[in-house]
Design a protein around this motif. Sequence first.
Motif, PDB file in Angstrom:
ATOM      1  N   LYS A 234      32.579  -8.242   0.354  1.00  0.00           N
ATOM      2  CA  LYS A 234      32.992  -8.544   1.763  1.00  0.00           C
ATOM      3  C   LYS A 234      34.152  -8.527   2.116  1.00  0.00           C
ATOM      4  N   LEU A 235      34.709  -9.013   0.865  1.00  0.00           N
ATOM      5  CA  LEU A 235      36.196  -9.801   1.211  1.00  0.00           C
ATOM      6  C   LEU A 235      37.504  -8.533   0.360  1.00  0.00           C
ATOM      7  N   CYS A 236      37.369  -8.098  -1.009  1.00  0.00           N
ATOM      8  CA  CYS A 236      38.194  -7.319  -1.836  1.00  0.00           C
ATOM      9  C   CYS A 236      38.237  -5.895  -0.696  1.00  0.00           C
ATOM     10  N   TYR A 237      39.917  -5.706  -0.899  1.00  0.00           N
ATOM     11  CA  TYR A 237      40.443  -4.520  -0.817  1.00  0.00           C
ATOM     12  C   TYR A 237      41.569  -3.687  -1.398  1.00  0.00           C
ATOM     13  N   CYS A 238      42.308  -2.353  -1.029  1.00  0.00           N
ATOM     14  CA  CYS A 238      43.532  -1.860  -2.329  1.00  0.00           C
ATOM     15  C   CYS A 238      43.826  -2.679  -1.223  1.00  0.00           C
ATOM     16  N   SER A 239      45.062  -2.642  -2.035  1.00  0.00           N
ATOM     17  CA  SER A 239      46.830  -3.531  -1.562  1.00  0.00           C
ATOM     18  C   SER A 239      47.428  -2.061  -1.498  1.00  0.00           C
ATOM     19  N   LEU A 240      48.433  -2.197  -0.158  1.00  0.00           N
ATOM     20  CA  LEU A 240      49.189  -1.068  -0.020  1.00  0.00           C
ATOM     21  C   LEU A 240      50.310  -1.115  -0.700  1.00  0.00           C
ATOM     22  N   ASP A 241      50.910  -2.669  -0.740  1.00  0.00           N
ATOM     23  CA  ASP A 241      52.566  -3.416  -1.206  1.00  0.00           C
ATOM     24  C   ASP A 241      51.660  -4.718  -2.097  1.00  0.00           C
ATOM     25  N   VAL A 242      51.247  -5.060  -3.719  1.00  0.00           N
ATOM     26  CA  VAL A 242      51.397  -5.983  -3.775  1.00  0.00           C
ATOM     27  C   VAL A 242      52.363  -6.698  -3.551  1.00  0.00           C
ATOM     28  N   ALA A 243      53.586  -6.990  -3.825  1.00  0.00           N
ATOM     29  CA  ALA A 243      54.315  -8.167  -4.187  1.00  0.00           C
ATOM     30  C   ALA A 243      54.281  -8.144  -2.137  1.00  0.00           C
ATOM     31  N   SER A 244      54.814  -7.881  -1.396  1.00  0.00           N
ATOM     32  CA  SER A 244      53.939  -8.375  -0.366  1.00  0.00           C
ATOM     33  C   SER A 244      52.825  -9.335  -0.362  1.00  0.00           C
ATOM     34  N   ASP A 245      51.682  -8.488  -0.462  1.00  0.00           N
ATOM     35  CA  ASP A 245      50.427  -9.193  -0.144  1.00  0.00           C
ATOM     36  C   ASP A 245      50.481 -10.481  -1.463  1.00  0.00           C
ATOM     37  N   MET A 246      51.275 -10.976  -2.368  1.00  0.00           N
ATOM     38  CA  MET A 246      51.130 -12.070  -3.264  1.00  0.00           C
ATOM     39  C   MET A 246      52.143 -13.082  -2.753  1.00  0.00           C
ATOM     40  N   ASN A 247      53.074 -12.572  -2.008  1.00  0.00           N
ATOM     41  CA  ASN A 247      54.178 -13.651  -1.037  1.00  0.00           C
ATOM     42  C   ASN A 247      52.882 -14.058  -0.295  1.00  0.00           C
ATOM     43  N   ILE A 248      52.442 -13.548   0.889  1.00  0.00           N
ATOM     44  CA  ILE A 248      51.510 -13.787   1.813  1.00  0.00           C
ATOM     45  C   ILE A 248      50.442 -14.650   1.459  1.00  0.00           C
ATOM     46  N   PHE A 326      42.615  -8.689  -3.578  1.00  0.00           N
ATOM     47  CA  PHE A 326      43.777  -7.244  -3.924  1.00  0.00           C
ATOM     48  C   PHE A 326      44.026  -7.183  -5.563  1.00  0.00           C
ATOM     49  N   LEU A 327      43.932  -8.072  -5.663  1.00  0.00           N
ATOM     50  CA  LEU A 327      44.008  -7.759  -6.835  1.00  0.00           C
ATOM     51  C   LEU A 327      42.987  -6.988  -8.330  1.00  0.00           C
ATOM     52  N   VAL A 328      42.045  -7.508  -7.678  1.00  0.00           N
ATOM     53  CA  VAL A 328      40.830  -7.160  -8.730  1.00  0.00           C
ATOM     54  C   VAL A 328      40.776  -6.033  -8.468  1.00  0.00           C
ATOM     55  N   PRO A 329      40.688  -5.142  -7.380  1.00  0.00           N
ATOM     56  CA  PRO A 329      40.793  -4.072  -7.358  1.00  0.00           C
ATOM     57  C   PRO A 329      41.835  -2.565  -7.491  1.00  0.00           C
ATOM     58  N   GLU A 330      42.988  -3.801  -8.213  1.00  0.00           N
ATOM     59  CA  GLU A 330      44.076  -3.372  -9.135  1.00  0.00           C
ATOM     60  C   GLU A 330      44.187  -2.773 -10.102  1.00  0.00           C
ATOM     61  N   MET A 331      42.802  -2.978 -10.018  1.00  0.00           N
ATOM     62  CA  MET A 331      42.830  -2.167 -12.102  1.00  0.00           C
ATOM     63  C   MET A 331      42.750  -1.128 -11.892  1.00  0.00           C
ATOM     64  N   LEU A 332      41.535  -0.216 -10.939  1.00  0.00           N
ATOM     65  CA  LEU A 332      41.768   0.986 -11.129  1.00  0.00           C
ATOM     66  C   LEU A 332      42.551   1.380 -11.213  1.00  0.00           C
ATOM     67  N   PRO A 378      37.986  -1.074   1.700  1.00  0.00           N
ATOM     68  CA  PRO A 378      39.408  -0.825   2.319  1.00  0.00           C
ATOM     69  C   PRO A 378      40.560  -0.505   1.829  1.00  0.00           C
ATOM     70  N   GLY A 379      41.435   0.736   2.613  1.00  0.00           N
ATOM     71  CA  GLY A 379      42.611   0.962   1.941  1.00  0.00           C
ATOM     72  C   GLY A 379      42.964   2.238   0.218  1.00  0.00           C
ATOM     73  N   PHE A 380      41.318   2.223   0.012  1.00  0.00           N
ATOM     74  CA  PHE A 380      40.984   2.581  -0.978  1.00  0.00           C
ATOM     75  C   PHE A 380      41.471   4.509  -0.712  1.00  0.00           C
TER      76      PHE A 380
END
Length: 446
Positions: A234-248, A326-332, A378-380
């Motif tokens: 329900k909550l995880c998604y794939c980020s297109l800009d990890v650095a930007s999402d980390m700042n947010i 977004f950090l969890v799907p990042e491992m893929l 989402p975003g995969f």
Amino acid sequence: MTRASVGAGGGGGGGGGGVSLKAVVLDNGAGWCKAGVAGSENPEALVPNCVARPHSGKQRWLVADQVLACDELQRLGIRRPADRGYLIASELQKEIWERIFRTLLKIRPSETSLLLIEPPFTLPSIQKLTDELIFEEFGFRSLFVADPASMTHHYLQHRNPDSDLARSRCSLIVDSGFSFTHTSPVVYNVTCNAAVKRIDLGGKALTNYLKELVSYRTLNMMDEQWIMEDVKEKLCYCSLDVASDMNIARKVGAENYIRCNYILPDGLHFKRGIVKNPDVVPLAYRHLSLPESTNTPKSQGDMPMAKDEKVTVPNAQELTVTNERFLVPEMLFHPADLGMNQAGIAECIVRAVSACHRDLQPLLYKSVVLTGGTTKLPGFKERLELELRPMVPAEYDLKVHALDNPIVAPWRGGSLFASSEEFESCSITKGLHTKWQHFGHANKNG
């Protein structure tokens, strides 16, 4: 396709009540079983491949579809017949199949053929164990075993006969399921087994990583496998800009539109966990549906703002999730960043394509198909294109196709094939299986 053999014929046994059918298709995933009658568009049974028991111990073990109806999800004890994608508990698998075949599908196995979909690289000892379950325990009339990639390709070829995939008869199937991820080139409608690549990462690994992160930062959720699966979906998604999402994610208040709250089930007000602020969930990946010209909001005025939370429950236990989303799907995509000796999905695709003939590579890159439940994040698709494009020669077209329901795509292909005239002639019968067993024992005895 594997274990394809001679024509159908005799072999009975394993009777019992039920309906006589021509063929049944079973996609036996480590996470979910998809089963139904050949020729149908969707499987009649889509159930967890596990048994479960509430922590209170007041109920018996729940099997397959019964798990979905369970109201006591806290610390739900789960047992699975497969570990890391391999069958390890045949008796448990038999109990789950018994529930599917006898209760849900109501079939008579002795008068039914079975098309079984299993992952590539299945060990011969496990194949033998599976065959014994099918022929000796259930008594199916005949068996045909297929791999998910060839069945997905078969489904897409029939669904859109004018597509690049259908015309070239080539595709690259990315199957990211419960236990692992396979990248399988299909050449002239047949899976090229020598070029198939695998990474030992799938939905289960993502859930385990999410449990670790959440347990370290907020609540101890290490025993809540079922609930954390729901949180991930329900909550995880794939980020297109990890650095930007980390700042947010570091911001406070309404500016942090990545932070979400998940209300844990309490058995009283909520039998199932729910998202407390559902309107905030899609804000993190809102740009995926925007025109390319607008892309991700840049200025402060363009930033989405989190709305007031809508679900309010007094004394509810909440789970707050921020950058874990977004950090969890990042491992893929970059497992090496977590100290794992694994290639990312993009690199795995390039290796699989490179193992094929050079003339086939442009055709494979043009038909990259995503299947498996993990690809529903989402975003995969967009993230995979972002990672893959720099690795692909500039003169090659790159097209990644996301399916409307990637979980059942292999089953639909199996349903089409099992309802065709050639299916019976490709299956191995129970009678022939018995002869092979006797032949093998005779060779062993000298």
